[in-house]
Design a protein around this motif. Structure first.
Motif, short mmCIF file in Angstrom:
data_model
loop_
_atom_site.label_atom_id
_atom_site.label_comp_id
_atom_site.label_asym_id
_atom_site.label_seq_id
_atom_site.Cartn_x
_atom_site.Cartn_y
_atom_site.Cartn_z
N ILE A 1 21.46 56.23 -83.00
CA ILE A 1 20.48 55.24 -82.99
C ILE A 1 20.15 55.22 -81.57
O ILE A 1 19.17 54.67 -81.03
N LEU A 2 21.30 54.99 -80.62
CA LEU A 2 21.14 55.04 -79.21
C LEU A 2 20.28 56.21 -78.84
O LEU A 2 19.22 56.18 -77.68
N GLY A 3 20.40 57.45 -79.13
CA GLY A 3 19.48 58.62 -78.81
C GLY A 3 18.28 58.33 -79.12
O GLY A 3 17.11 58.66 -78.39
N LEU A 4 17.85 57.65 -80.47
CA LEU A 4 16.49 57.65 -80.73
C LEU A 4 15.88 56.49 -79.96
O LEU A 4 14.54 56.69 -79.73
N LEU B 1 16.27 55.93 -76.67
CA LEU B 1 16.04 56.21 -75.47
C LEU B 1 14.81 57.25 -75.56
O LEU B 1 14.03 57.48 -74.78
N PHE B 2 14.83 58.05 -76.75
CA PHE B 2 13.79 59.00 -77.01
C PHE B 2 12.51 57.92 -77.12
O PHE B 2 11.42 58.40 -76.34
N VAL B 3 12.52 57.13 -77.99
CA VAL B 3 11.17 56.37 -77.74
C VAL B 3 11.13 55.53 -76.54
O VAL B 3 9.69 55.55 -76.15
N ALA B 4 11.84 55.08 -75.82
CA ALA B 4 11.63 54.44 -74.52
C ALA B 4 10.90 55.66 -73.42
O ALA B 4 9.85 55.32 -72.82
N GLY B 5 11.47 56.92 -73.81
CA GLY B 5 10.60 57.99 -72.94
C GLY B 5 9.43 58.41 -73.16
O GLY B 5 8.48 58.48 -72.42
N VAL B 6 9.27 58.31 -74.55
CA VAL B 6 7.78 58.55 -75.11
C VAL B 6 6.79 57.47 -74.64
O VAL B 6 5.61 57.58 -73.94
N ILE B 7 7.29 56.50 -74.79
CA ILE B 7 6.44 55.13 -74.19
C ILE B 7 6.15 55.27 -72.56
O ILE B 7 5.27 55.01 -72.14
N TYR B 8 7.22 55.64 -71.88
CA TYR B 8 7.19 55.70 -70.47
C TYR B 8 6.14 56.94 -70.03
O TYR B 8 5.59 56.91 -69.15
N ARG B 9 6.44 58.10 -71.07
CA ARG B 9 5.28 59.15 -70.58
C ARG B 9 4.02 58.77 -70.72
O ARG B 9 3.03 59.20 -70.09
N ARG B 10 3.58 58.05 -71.79
CA ARG B 10 2.49 57.60 -72.10
C ARG B 10 1.74 56.62 -71.08
O ARG B 10 0.52 56.78 -70.63
#
Length: 330
Positions: free
Chosen positions: A222-225, A227-236
């Motif tokens: 869950i923590l990895g997911l 962090l992944f979503v946060a990275g995608v939002i930051y990338r966008r």
């Protein structure tokens, strides 16, 4: 259940010694209620720690336990005044103090708190042991029992005595050695005068190691997911700059196709920048400030020349300047 907890003793001792021998008497009131028929008055006489004669209100006379005590009891039993005085003590002395105890002490109670936990069994007969610890209760008398699947069990149980905390409260500990069985329900039941109904604490076994690892892995996933979503939002969000550039290029292309927009912006050179330029040439550019100069010598860092002349010029405007160095050999 309350009646079984209310049996108390009032004890008073008188002591006298002479030439190394000791004699003393004790007065007790045994009771389990304030009713006169539930009270017993006892007066005992001792000599060198041996009780030799006793008066009991239930018997109504003195009873001797040694050769001297028997003779002393026979002598006292012949005196009706002494017997009448001793028989009256049950009502005049015991009942009065019993009422005081019930009003100030025996009617009070403190509910216990209980904790059920596991510990290592001292032997190897059973692999597991549970401890039911009961704290801070009053009065002292209490019952701690064990239930296995709702049925009381009496085997493999050891209990401590009630320990006094020193503040009128008590604690007790009961141990149960058992063989763990799948699906078995084990409970500790506490019965006390302060409780309207028994206090039951159910044992919840600790989570197995495999289940604990599964939960830890799930939390990590869950923590990895997250962090992944946060990275995608930051990338966008970081890609929004290039998107703005593309939008600006598209807007410039559209404006260049509009003659009205071009005719609006082309006169700005003459309408806006020309007056500012004239003001600058009139008030700033023709002005000048005379420089300050200072000439001094210093030792060069390289050592190629013995003396170095340094000319410093300060505080001048505009920034165009020319400096010449003239020398004359003497």
């Amino acid at each position: 259940m309350a009646s079984m907890f209310l049996c108390f003793t009032l004890l008073f001792i008188n002591i006298c010694t002479a030439d190394g021998y000791e004699c003393y008497s004790s007065t007790r009131c045994l009771f389990n209620s304030t009713e006169l028929q539930d009270i017993e008055f006892i007066r005992s006489y001792y000599y060198n720690k041996i009780e030799h004669v006793r008066f009991s209100s239930d018997v109504g006379r003195f009873v001797g336990y040694t050769e001297f005590g028997i003779k002393e009891a026979e002598y006292w039993n012949k005196d009706q005044a002494i017997l009448a005085q001793m028989r009256a003590q049950k009502e005049t002395y015991c009942q009065h103090n019993t009422d005081l105890w019930y009003a100030n002490v025996l009617s009070k109670s403190v509910k216990p708190s209980a904790r059920l936990h596991s510990t290592m069994a001292p032997g190897c007969h059973h692999p597991a042991m549970l401890v039911c610890s009961v704290y801070d209760f009053y009065p002292k008398l209490i019952k701690v029992s064990w239930l296995r699947n709702g049925q009381e069990t009496t085997s493999d149980i050891t209990s401590t005595e009630e320990f006094a905390n020193g503040d009128w409260l008590y604690q007790v500990h009961s141990h149960l050695e058992y063989m763990p069985r799948s699906g078995e329900k084990i409970s500790c039941m506490v019965e006390h005068a302060s409780l309207d109904e028994p206090l039951i604490i159910n044992w919840v076994p600790p989570m197995p190691e495999t289940e604990r690892l599964i939960i830890v892995g799930a939390i990590g996933l869950i923590l990895g997911l997250i962090l992944f979503v946060a990275g995608v939002i930051y990338r966008r969000k970081s890609g929004d700059t290039s998107l703005a550039h593309r939008f600006g290029e598209k807007q410039a292309e559209d404006w260049n196709k509009d003659p009205a927009a071009l005719s609006l912006w082309r006169p700005q050179k003459e309408m806006f920048f020309k007056p500012d330029s004239e003001l600058c040439f009139t008030n700033v550019l023709p002005k000048s400030v005379m420089p300050l100069a200072r000439l001094h010598s210093m030792t060069p860092p390289g050592g190629r020349h013995p003396v170095l002349a340094l000319c410093r010029v300060y505080d001048f405007f505009p920034n165009q300047s020319k400096t010449r160095c003239c020398s004359r050999l003497l």
